[in-house]
Design a protein around this motif. Structure first.
Motif, PDB file in Angstrom:
ATOM      1  N   GLU A 609      -9.117  10.458   4.332  1.00 36.07           N
ATOM      2  CA  GLU A 609      -9.602   9.113   4.650  1.00 36.07           C
ATOM      3  C   GLU A 609     -10.334   8.516   3.457  1.00 36.07           C
ATOM      4  N   ASP A 610     -11.198   9.309   2.820  1.00 34.00           N
ATOM      5  CA  ASP A 610     -11.940   8.817   1.649  1.00 34.00           C
ATOM      6  C   ASP A 610     -11.000   8.521   0.489  1.00 34.00           C
ATOM      7  N   ALA A 611     -10.030   9.453   0.262  1.00 30.76           N
ATOM      8  CA  ALA A 611      -9.076   9.252  -0.826  1.00 30.76           C
ATOM      9  C   ALA A 611      -8.224   8.013  -0.585  1.00 30.76           C
ATOM     10  N   GLY A 612      -7.883   7.756   0.688  1.00 25.82           N
ATOM     11  CA  GLY A 612      -7.103   6.572   1.025  1.00 25.82           C
ATOM     12  C   GLY A 612      -7.850   5.290   0.713  1.00 25.82           C
ATOM     13  N   GLN A 648      -0.185  -1.632   2.884  1.00 23.32           N
ATOM     14  CA  GLN A 648       0.555  -1.246   4.092  1.00 23.32           C
ATOM     15  C   GLN A 648       1.242   0.102   3.904  1.00 23.32           C
ATOM     16  N   LEU A 649       1.808   0.310   2.716  1.00 24.20           N
ATOM     17  CA  LEU A 649       2.463   1.578   2.424  1.00 24.20           C
ATOM     18  C   LEU A 649       1.464   2.728   2.484  1.00 24.20           C
ATOM     19  N   ASN A 650       0.286   2.502   1.937  1.00 27.53           N
ATOM     20  CA  ASN A 650      -0.785   3.514   1.974  1.00 27.53           C
ATOM     21  C   ASN A 650      -1.133   3.876   3.416  1.00 27.53           C
ATOM     22  N   THR A 651      -1.188   2.868   4.273  1.00 28.10           N
ATOM     23  CA  THR A 651      -1.546   3.105   5.680  1.00 28.10           C
ATOM     24  C   THR A 651      -0.500   3.939   6.397  1.00 28.10           C
ATOM     25  N   VAL A 652       0.781   3.568   6.225  1.00 24.93           N
ATOM     26  CA  VAL A 652       1.819   4.283   6.973  1.00 24.93           C
ATOM     27  C   VAL A 652       2.055   5.682   6.425  1.00 24.93           C
ATOM     28  N   VAL A 653       1.982   5.843   5.100  1.00 20.86           N
ATOM     29  CA  VAL A 653       2.177   7.175   4.521  1.00 20.86           C
ATOM     30  C   VAL A 653       1.034   8.106   4.927  1.00 20.86           C
ATOM     31  N   SER A 654      -0.162   7.565   5.023  1.00 28.05           N
ATOM     32  CA  SER A 654      -1.307   8.379   5.455  1.00 28.05           C
ATOM     33  C   SER A 654      -1.132   8.860   6.884  1.00 28.05           C
ATOM     34  N   SER A 655      -0.270   8.178   7.654  1.00 23.96           N
ATOM     35  CA  SER A 655      -0.084   8.534   9.065  1.00 23.96           C
ATOM     36  C   SER A 655       1.129   9.418   9.305  1.00 23.96           C
ATOM     37  N   PHE A 656       1.842   9.805   8.229  1.00 21.20           N
ATOM     38  CA  PHE A 656       2.952  10.742   8.408  1.00 21.20           C
ATOM     39  C   PHE A 656       2.420  11.993   9.105  1.00 21.20           C
ATOM     40  N   SER A 657       3.087  12.423  10.161  1.00 21.22           N
ATOM     41  CA  SER A 657       2.677  13.626  10.906  1.00 21.22           C
ATOM     42  C   SER A 657       1.218  13.525  11.331  1.00 21.22           C
ATOM     43  N   HIS A 658       0.778  12.359  11.790  1.00 21.18           N
ATOM     44  CA  HIS A 658      -0.580  12.086  12.251  1.00 21.18           C
ATOM     45  C   HIS A 658      -1.570  12.089  11.087  1.00 21.18           C
ATOM     46  N   HIS A 659      -1.868  13.250  10.479  1.00 19.68           N
ATOM     47  CA  HIS A 659      -2.725  13.302   9.299  1.00 19.68           C
ATOM     48  C   HIS A 659      -1.935  13.966   8.190  1.00 19.68           C
ATOM     49  N   PHE A 661      -1.496  15.524   4.826  1.00 22.11           N
ATOM     50  CA  PHE A 661      -2.266  16.152   3.762  1.00 22.11           C
ATOM     51  C   PHE A 661      -1.513  16.136   2.429  1.00 22.11           C
ATOM     52  N   GLN A 662      -0.360  15.460   2.398  1.00 21.34           N
ATOM     53  CA  GLN A 662       0.369  15.253   1.147  1.00 21.34           C
ATOM     54  C   GLN A 662       0.511  13.752   0.883  1.00 21.34           C
ATOM     55  N   ARG A 663      -0.459  12.996   1.354  1.00 19.11           N
ATOM     56  CA  ARG A 663      -0.408  11.546   1.260  1.00 19.11           C
ATOM     57  C   ARG A 663      -0.235  11.066  -0.179  1.00 19.11           C
ATOM     58  N   HIS A 664      -1.044  11.597  -1.093  1.00 19.21           N
ATOM     59  CA  HIS A 664      -0.995  11.121  -2.471  1.00 19.21           C
ATOM     60  C   HIS A 664       0.355  11.435  -3.115  1.00 19.21           C
ATOM     61  N   SER A 665       0.867  12.629  -2.878  1.00 17.24           N
ATOM     62  CA  SER A 665       2.161  13.016  -3.450  1.00 17.24           C
ATOM     63  C   SER A 665       3.274  12.123  -2.912  1.00 17.24           C
ATOM     64  N   ASP A 666       3.250  11.855  -1.594  1.00 12.78           N
ATOM     65  CA  ASP A 666       4.266  10.997  -0.994  1.00 12.78           C
ATOM     66  C   ASP A 666       4.194   9.575  -1.538  1.00 12.78           C
ATOM     67  N   LEU A 667       2.981   9.059  -1.677  1.00 15.72           N
ATOM     68  CA  LEU A 667       2.806   7.702  -2.204  1.00 15.72           C
ATOM     69  C   LEU A 667       3.329   7.587  -3.635  1.00 15.72           C
ATOM     70  N   CYS A 668       2.943   8.553  -4.471  1.00 12.03           N
ATOM     71  CA  CYS A 668       3.366   8.515  -5.874  1.00 12.03           C
ATOM     72  C   CYS A 668       4.885   8.617  -5.986  1.00 12.03           C
ATOM     73  N   ALA A 669       5.514   9.451  -5.141  1.00  7.41           N
ATOM     74  CA  ALA A 669       6.968   9.601  -5.184  1.00  7.41           C
ATOM     75  C   ALA A 669       7.662   8.293  -4.816  1.00  7.41           C
ATOM     76  N   ILE A 670       7.165   7.602  -3.786  1.00  5.98           N
ATOM     77  CA  ILE A 670       7.778   6.337  -3.353  1.00  5.98           C
ATOM     78  C   ILE A 670       7.594   5.256  -4.406  1.00  5.98           C
ATOM     79  N   MET A 671       6.390   5.160  -4.969  1.00  8.73           N
ATOM     80  CA  MET A 671       6.130   4.114  -5.961  1.00  8.73           C
ATOM     81  C   MET A 671       6.864   4.379  -7.268  1.00  8.73           C
ATOM     82  N   ASP A 672       6.991   5.651  -7.646  1.00  8.83           N
ATOM     83  CA  ASP A 672       7.714   5.980  -8.873  1.00  8.83           C
ATOM     84  C   ASP A 672       9.199   5.685  -8.733  1.00  8.83           C
ATOM     85  N   LEU A 673       9.715   5.736  -7.506  1.00  6.48           N
ATOM     86  CA  LEU A 673      11.129   5.486  -7.270  1.00  6.48           C
ATOM     87  C   LEU A 673      11.530   4.089  -7.730  1.00  6.48           C
TER      88      LEU A 673
END
Length: 683
Positions: A609-612, A648-659, A661-673
């Motif tokens: 939550e803090d990192a988000g 919005q992307l940050n919000t939905v990725v943070s909610s993958f599988s409820h919480h 714990f790979q939020r940052h990795s998922d976000l970076c992968a999507i944005m780098d794409l």
């Protein structure tokens, strides 16, 4: 009156189709499998078929034409659009009809293989034989001695490979009383019978394989004359007999030696089905560089007459010298373009293989001297297009796409009537044969390798990836999902997988990764919902693969693919630098995911939550810092859209599988794409 429900299946699908070194191999395997199942359907009787819909299928019509095909057939006759199974309801006992369908598959396959073998041996009669004699002289000698059954290829080896485990047919049936039994339950039990049949099938072992393995599938031994006892003999025979003297022009690469099954897949389209040259499948190199050819077309309409003459001269010179060089080095002289280019004037089309657009192709030690003139002509054209007219250079990367309807087996089991089942069959046939082709081949320069029912595979230029995925999903929603909702079944969703690979990346490995990626798309979860998603895997030339995935759409209509396409456009326009991603990565410690072994679940959730929140503020700051908008109102509005979209992307990725714990990795992968696609891959 008693009826019978019937399921029939031809396989193995994965082993037969995925054994591909070239896009032509993948298409050929798909086409042969579709054609064989079309033969089975015709043998069983089309009138009782519920799935697939064959009434508008050109390949089913063509299945009634004797071999070899002659004349000009409808181009759709070569489109692999029939799935590997069929479902039927009949009033007479189906045993004999099913046996007839199974025999049609076996007999047709052996007939195709026999014609390919005859053509191979006919072409080899002038091939070099032992002690410098040609094989035709050996035939003459044998004919004088009344020996008429001589075969160049090892007959035992060929027959054993063609007949043993090349294909298998499975079928089941059950009696169904429409007056006493629900249609839906009878169908579910028929599917269960097929599942049991698959579990109980007997795999006959391949016979003793003597010789050297096929360089394509590795399952069977490479075909050869009986005289080839050493590996060096085998390679020399393939190089001199199979690749030499224009016998099978550009059908076998240097160093290839194939088994009977792979040789039939490679040669049947040309010897048996007589596919016209315009139906050849574009290579991965051609599809990587295809956006460059598309960008040339509108350029011809906005330059003056002097520049137009200069441009046409450069194209003609490059094309002529590339063809001349290809003849010297025994490479394909032409490169087939996707159907998208058919309306364009031929004089502006560079109808040569995509390899000729890349410097690395000319640098090979065996090509450096023979292709020197072609290389100079290419550099002149590249300078004219890229430096003077500001076109983007050819990309070295392509996108391989597959899509698959989610839980289609369960949806089929929910259809309560035969009419509803037939309606679904009609929807899927219309979707795969007509609608998908409009989106992937008419509106953009893609090429469909196979599409039957709810699943398919296509190859696309990297530049079109985001829009193609978006349009494909919208098409499915409008043409299939919305229609099925009226039948009262569950929401029929679609998942898609994509791999992005270098044009020299092994196609077989890319296909394997492709099917793995679509399964990972189906595992994507958000608020307890799974599937209905896309996933893209970047297969970098160096470093580990990177996976980006997301659902198609979230609350309030947010679509990550639309956001990624917007980023792609602004990166290419040049007023937003992708350096903001590097700066964001430099602050990774404050926003990264918690270590797996660190803290309790509550502490990890608090960390995320803090990192988000930190990410939210830093993304806003860095985007505005790296954007050159000045006083341009349109750019300012566009930038605000990107900022809001990232939040919005940050919000939905943070909610993958409820919480997540790979939020940052998922976000970076999507944005780098988006950045990776915008710059045309790794270059």
């Amino acid at each position: 009156m008693a009826k019978y429900m019937v399921l029939f299946q031809t396989g193995p699908v994965q082993e037969f189709i995925q054994t591909a070194r070239k896009t032509q191999d993948f298409w050929s395997g798909s086409f042969l499998l579709s054609f064989l199942n079309a033969k089975a359907i015709r043998a069983f009787g089309e009138s009782d078929i519920i799935f697939p819909n064959t009434k508008s299928s050109k390949i089913c019509e063509a299945a009634g034409i004797p071999f070899p095909w002659k004349g000009r057939l409808d181009p759709n006759s070569y489109v692999p659009s029939i799935p590997n199974r069929f479902f039927a309801v009949t009033t007479d006992h189906p045993k004999e009809r099913l046996e007839k369908a199974a025999n049609a598959v076996t007999d047709t396959w052996q007939e195709i293989a026999g014609q390919v073998r005859d053509e191979i041996e006919r072409h080899l009669k002038n091939a070099p034989g032992k002690n410098g004699n040609t094989i035709s002289k050996l035939f003459e000698k044998l004919e004088k001695n009344n020996v008429t059954s001589f075969r160049i290829l090892d007959s035992d080896q060929w027959d054993e490979q063609i007949r043993n485990r090349a294909f298998e047919t499975l079928y089941v049936w059950r009696e169904y009383d429409a007056e006493k039994e629900e249609y839906i339950r009878a169908y579910q039990e028929t599917e269960a019978l097929m599942g049991a049949r698959k579990s109980g099938r007997f795999f006959e072992a391949l016979g003793d394989q003597k010789g050297y393995a096929c360089s394509l599938c590795g399952l069977r031994m490479a075909i050869n004359p009986r005289a080839c006892k050493e590996r060096s003999d085998l390679r020399d025979w393939w190089e001199n007999a199979m690749r030499g003297k224009k016998r099978f022009p550009n059908r076998f690469r240097k160093g290839e030696h194939l088994c009977a099954v792979c040789a039939v897949k490679r040669l049947a389209p040309f010897f048996v089905f007589k596919t016209p040259k315009r139906m050849d499948v574009p290579s991965t190199s051609t599809m990587s560089a295809i956006s460059f050819q598309r960008d040339i077309q509108p350029l011809t309409g906005r330059i003056d007459e002097r520049q137009l003459f200069q441009f046409q001269t450069a194209i003609r010179d490059f094309r002529r010298k590339a063809v001349s060089s290809a003849r010297r080095i025994k490479e394909p002289r032409g490169g087939r373009l996707p159907p998208f280019f058919r309306p364009f004037p031929r004089k502006w089309l560079l109808q040569i293989d995509g390899d000729w657009f890349f410097d690395s192709f000319y640098e090979h030690h065996e090509r450096r001297i023979p292709t020197k003139e072609a290389y100079q002509a290419w550099k002149n054209l590249e300078k004219l297009c890229v430096r003077e007219h500001k076109l983007r250079p050819p990309s070295k990367y392509f996108a391989l796409l597959t899509a698959d309807g989610d839980s289609m087996g369960e949806i089929l089991s929910e259809l309560r009537t035969q009419d509803a089942h037939r309606q679904l069959s009609n929807l899927l046939a219309d979707f795969s044969v007509k609608k998908v082709r409009k989106v992937l081949e008419q509106e953009r320069p893609g090429y469909i390798l196979y599409w039957g029912g709810d699943e398919g595979v296509a190859i696309l230029p990297l530049e079109d990836l985001f829009n193609a995925l978006t349009d494909l999903r919208k098409l499915w929603h409008d043409e299939v999902e919305a229609e099925l909702a009226e039948l009262g079944v569950r929401k029929a969703t679609l998942s898609a997988g994509v791999v992005i690979a270098h044009h020299q990346y092994p196609l077989r490995s890319a296909i394997r990764e492709l099917y793995k990626t679509v399964e990972e798309a189906k595992e994507t979860k958000f608020s307890g919902q799974s599937k209905d998603a896309w996933a893209v895997r970047i297969l970098r030339r160096s470093g580990a693969p990177v996976l980006a995935r997301s659902h198609w759409e979230y609350e309030e209509g947010f679509q990550p693919l639309v956001l990624l396409n917007a980023f792609q456009e602004v990166y290419r326009d040049g007023w937003l630098s992708p350096a903001w991603l590097s700066d964001l990565e430099a602050e990774k410690k404050a926003m990264a995911d918690p270590p797996p072994q660190w803290g309790s679940k509550y502490e990890k959730e608090k960390w995320c939550e803090d990192a988000g929140e930190i990410f939210k503020h830093e993304a806003d700051r860095l985007l505005r810092r790296h954007a050159d908008v000045g006083k341009d109102t349109v750019k300012k509005e566009r930038l605000q859209y990107l900022v809001d979209g990232i939040q919005q992307l940050n919000t939905v990725v943070s909610s993958f599988s409820h919480h997540n714990f790979q939020r940052h990795s998922d976000l970076c992968a999507i944005m780098d794409l988006a950045n990776y696609v915008a710059k045309g891959g790794g270059r």
